[in-house]
Design an enzyme around this catalytic site. Structure first.
Site, short mmCIF file in Angstrom:
data_model
loop_
_atom_site.label_atom_id
_atom_site.label_comp_id
_atom_site.label_asym_id
_atom_site.label_seq_id
_atom_site.Cartn_x
_atom_site.Cartn_y
_atom_site.Cartn_z
N TYR A 1 -14.09 22.30 -11.50
CA TYR A 1 -15.69 21.08 -11.65
C TYR A 1 -15.82 20.61 -11.21
CZ TYR A 1 -14.72 15.58 -12.88
OH TYR A 1 -14.86 14.04 -12.82
N LYS B 1 -6.53 12.42 -17.75
CA LYS B 1 -6.76 13.37 -18.70
C LYS B 1 -5.68 13.31 -19.17
CE LYS B 1 -10.21 14.08 -17.36
NZ LYS B 1 -11.26 15.10 -16.08
N ASP C 1 -6.10 23.31 -8.81
CA ASP C 1 -6.32 22.27 -10.16
C ASP C 1 -5.53 22.88 -11.61
OD1 ASP C 1 -7.19 20.17 -12.14
OD2 ASP C 1 -9.09 19.80 -10.53
N ARG D 1 1.10 -1.49 -0.12
CA ARG D 1 0.32 -0.27 -0.21
C ARG D 1 0.54 1.35 -0.37
NH1 ARG D 1 -2.66 -0.45 5.00
NH2 ARG D 1 -1.88 0.87 5.72
C1 LIG Z 1 -11.71 15.52 -15.28
C2 LIG Z 1 -11.72 16.15 -13.85
C3 LIG Z 1 -11.07 15.86 -13.11
C4 LIG Z 1 -11.58 14.43 -12.16
O1 LIG Z 1 -10.54 13.01 -12.77
P1 LIG Z 1 -10.88 12.07 -12.29
O2 LIG Z 1 -9.75 10.94 -12.79
O3 LIG Z 1 -12.09 11.91 -13.62
O4 LIG Z 1 -11.46 11.78 -11.75
C5 LIG Z 1 -11.07 16.77 -11.87
N1 LIG Z 1 -9.71 18.06 -11.92
C6 LIG Z 1 -10.71 18.60 -13.27
C7 LIG Z 1 -10.32 19.56 -13.81
C8 LIG Z 1 -10.96 17.40 -14.37
O5 LIG Z 1 -11.14 18.22 -15.57
#
Ligand SMILES: *Cc1c(COP(=O)(O)O)cnc(C)c1O
Length: 387
Positions: free
Chosen positions: A108, A205, A180, A55
């Protein structure tokens, strides 16, 4: 391993590799591990092993962490099962009961739900702020404001935040800055250097880049590393060696993919703005975008994701356009090699976004731009026919 002159593209190729420990093999293999065996009770007592328990990591994760630490200029990076969990983990590492949190109104949408439902239940109060507030954020500070959460450009509407201005206000009041940074990735926006204490990335992403892995990370500067590590360890967060391998594999080609995604997005955007069905494009890379000046000052590139405000059209007409596109998939997420398109559902409480008509979000993939334009051209014909 790196000196000050090394360019990020070079870092993407070199960072985190451990070939010597793996018979010269270029890529660190996938380690699948729960138990790690220790040579003696003394070693058990001292936790004296490079890896202590599955872990807590394995060599595949270590390769990924080393690479991201260099790329982000971070003291520590912790990996989690999704981008959304990275948002939650970053916030929970700095906020507790009785604290106040400032969150960009353009975050988001699931990040907002986490604040409104879960954080609230644990006694953390959230205030949303206009993403363009800049240094005026000072007026929203309370004695118990512990952190400012930024997302730049904002989800769906792509407003660029003045993170350095917000950070200098926050730091003067002893508050942490969380960013973010999924849109730009660390390649095109050095989050920690611009004033963030915690840099959040949905690896899902662009770093994953192939629509086949869910992962997130939080990269911390020196002052925020210990509490992030503590929360991460205490809450049992874990990512698999298989997923780390996929993330590393994506990371190696991030620079070339982002360049192509951005070039195609700009080609589509320039074409879209000539269309009579389009009111305006939301993309700070465009010179006449309201966010362009700060983008140019703070970013070194963009990506394939942007918004399109259409002229007034019914939901049925937009559906007729999108439903039969051939090269654009209808689906959430983005950052993979494939083009995507979705109607945008914009929710605000602290600021207004006045759209002339429906807003759609496009992710420009790696396909031939001419094929994408031909597909959209037929889509607009269906939109007009259904109007
Ligand atoms: C998609 C996204 C997230 C979340 O990512 P996941 O891996 O789908 O949980 C967070 N912030 C932004 C800006 C995003 O586009």
């Amino acid at each position: 391993m790196t000196d000050d002159k090394e360019k990020p593209e070079t870092t993407l190729s070199s960072a985190g590799r451990m070939s010597k420990a793996h018979f010269g093999v270029v890529n660190t293999p996938v380690y699948r591990a729960s138990t790690i065996l220790y040579p003696s009770v003394a070693a058990l007592d001292a936790h004296d092993m490079p890896f202590t328990y599955g872990r807590r990591g394995n060599p595949t994760l270590k390769s990924l962490e080393d690479a991201i630490n260099v790329l982000e200029g971070a003291a520590r990076t912790l990996f989690v099962p999704s981008g959304l969990n990275a948002v939650a983990t970053a916030i929970l590492s700095v906020c507790g009961a009785g604290d106040h949190l400032l969150v960009a109104d353009t975050c988001y949408a699931p990040s907002r739900v986490f604040c409104d439902k879960t954080l609230k239940r644990f006694g953390v109060e959230t205030t949303y702020y206009d993403p363009l507030i800049g240094a005026n954020i000072v007026s929203l500070f309370r004695p118990n404001t512990k952190a400012v959460f930024c997302e730049s450009p904002g989800s769906l509407t792509f407003e660029v935040q003045d993170v350095p201005a917000i950070a200098s206000v926050a730091h003067a009041r002893g508050a942490s800055v969380l960013l973010d940074n999924t849109w730009a990735t660390p390649l095109h926006y050095p989050a920690l250097a611009r004033g963030a204490d915690l840099s959040i990335q949905a690896v899902t992403k662009y770093i994953g880049g192939h629509a086949d892995v869910m992962m997130g990370y939080v990269a911390a500067n020196e002052s925020h590393a210990a509490r992030l590590l503590e929360l991460h360890g205490n809450s049992g967060l874990y990512v698999s060696g298989d997923d780390c391998f996929l993330a590393l594999r994506g990371l190696r080609t991030l620079a070339v993919r982002l360049k192509r995604h951005q070039a195609t997005a700009l080609t589509l955007a320039q074409w879209l703005r000539t269309r009579p069905e389009v009111s305006r494009i939301l993309c700070p890379v465009l010179e006449d975008d309201p966010g362009h000046a700060i983008w140019k000052r703070d970013f070194s590139g963009g990506c394939g994701l942007f918004g399109v405000v259409l002229k007034p059209a019914s939901h049925e007409a937009v559906s007729a356009m999108l439903d039969r596109l051939v090269h654009f998939g209808l689906g959430f997420s983005w950052g993979g090699y494939e083009s995507l398109i979705v109607p945008a559902d914009i929710r605000r409480t602290a600021s207004k976004f006045a759209a002339e008509g429906p807003v759609i979000r496009i992710h420009a993939g790696l396909e031939d731009p001419g094929d994408l334009i031909a597909d959209l051209t037929k889509g607009f014909e269906r939109l007009r026919a259904a109007s």
